[in-house]
Design a protein around this motif. Structure first.
Motif, short mmCIF file in Angstrom:
data_model
loop_
_atom_site.label_atom_id
_atom_site.label_comp_id
_atom_site.label_asym_id
_atom_site.label_seq_id
_atom_site.Cartn_x
_atom_site.Cartn_y
_atom_site.Cartn_z
N PHE A 1 25.43 48.40 38.58
CA PHE A 1 26.72 47.78 38.28
C PHE A 1 26.56 46.47 37.52
O PHE A 1 27.34 46.15 36.63
N SER B 1 33.99 45.29 40.01
CA SER B 1 34.20 44.44 41.18
C SER B 1 34.93 45.18 42.29
O SER B 1 34.60 45.03 43.48
N GLU C 1 32.44 47.83 43.81
CA GLU C 1 31.43 47.19 44.64
C GLU C 1 32.00 46.76 45.98
O GLU C 1 31.35 46.93 47.04
N LYS D 1 30.82 48.12 49.65
CA LYS D 1 30.38 47.15 50.65
C LYS D 1 31.19 47.28 51.93
O LYS D 1 30.65 47.15 53.05
N GLU E 1 25.12 54.50 44.03
CA GLU E 1 25.36 53.40 44.96
C GLU E 1 25.87 53.88 46.32
O GLU E 1 25.71 53.18 47.33
#
Length: 339
Positions: free
Chosen positions: A15, A26, A29, A33, A61
């Motif tokens: 990323f 953003s 991600e 998370k 990811e």
């Protein structure tokens, strides 16, 4: 220079390497998370902006390995049978990952029946399935599909972003480009990272030296020479109908692309008018144009024949050229109206 295609060699793997799509990255991600992985994403935007690249990074990811990553080109597999086959495969568990990720590129190409079959899968997806739909034409998607996806719009990179990327890639390959030369590649790539890599690949392949000039790029791409564009603009500002029409004829006789010529004309027209109406912009143009071009544009900005009406008419030409049976005709008509 490496024999690997530049677009693949320099395709972002993480990323943090993605350029110009921070508003998408953003959000993804943060979702990863927080453990809030959606079951369906819709990536829309013009070609070459990184939709498929980001989809692959997303898959990695969230822990999806190659065995559980499936890519489908809807332009070639657009029927209901293709989607039924996909739907049956989705029900099976992943080989070795927590998720199975399905990337469907050019999803707008699916048939109506295929969309209906896909909708049923999106309405009740298994927990292990994640879909990423990519399209250049989101307006062709049924609202029922769009509403069941987390939608992200990919922006075209700015000319500055493309220029910086081109300079970085050329440097990594052992070549140097000055900023005006890199800007020319950026203009010709029309907002596509993939096209920018492709143009640069051709230029580096045939280059006899390690320093690339604007002339090298013009020769390889068939782009009109800067002097031809400048002569056209000078004749236009002086309302010299005979000469300005002859410059268009020169473009055609040299088998140059009319749309590319109009693009370069617009680029310089915009700069000249901004220099007149917003002089503070001049500093930014020092990175985009050679010293000779910058001096030419400063003089052009003082000419009464260069007006907003001229810019508007040439801008209209840019839209009309691709649809015209005779490519140069929209430009000739605009010039006859102006002069």
């Amino acid at each position: 220079m490496s024999e690997v295609v530049l677009y693949r060699k320099y395709r972002p793997e993480k990323f943090k390497d993605v350029r110009g799509q921070e508003h998408v990255v953003s959000v993804l991600e943060a979702a990863i998370k927080g453990g809030n992985i959606g079951h369906a994403y819709l990536f829309s935007g013009s070609r070459g902006t990184g939709k498929t690249t980001v989809a692959r990074i997303l898959a990695r990811e969230i822990g999806c390995d190659e065995k559980d990553l499936y890519e489908m080109d809807a332009a070639s597999n657009r029927g209901i049978d293709d989607i039924r086959e996909l739907r049956d495969a989705v029900a099976t568990l992943p080989f070795s990952s927590e998720y199975k990720v399905y990337i469907i590129d050019e999803v707008h190409m699916l048939t109506k029946e295929a969309f209906n079959a896909l909708l049923k899968t999106l309405e009740e997806p298994p927990k292990h399935a994640v879909f990423v739909l990519a399209t250049t034409e989101i307006e062709k998607l049924p609202e029922t599909i769009v509403s069941r996806c987390e939608a992200h719009t990919f922006r075209k990179p700015s000319q500055e972003m493309l220029r910086d990327m081109i300079i970085d890639v050329a440097k990594s390959e052992g070549f140097t480009l000055d900023e005006p030369s890199a800007d020319l590649v950026a203009i010709l790539s029309e907002g596509s990272y993939r096209d920018a890599h492709g143009i640069l690949q051709k230029v580096l392949t045939v280059s006899k030296g390690k320093k690339i000039s604007a002339e090298d790029i013009e020769k390889v791409t068939g782009a009109p020479k800067g002097t031809l564009v400048n002569d056209f603009l000078s004749s236009l500002s002086n309302k010299d109908k005979k000469t300005v029409i002859s410059k268009v004829d020169e473009v055609v006789k040299n088998n140059l692309d009319v749309k590319t010529f109009v693009t370069l004309v617009l680029h310089k027209l915009r700069a000249a008018l901004l220099m007149r109406h917003a002089p503070e912009q001049k500093e930014s143009f020092k990175e985009q144009f050679s010293k000779e071009d910058l001096k030419f544009l400063e003089e052009l900005s003082k000419e009464e024949g260069i007006t907003l009406d001229v810019l508007e008419k040439i801008l209209r030409v840019y839209d009309e050229v691709p649809r015209s049976y005779i490519p140069q005709l929209p430009l000739e008509v605009a010039l006859m109206e102006l002069l």
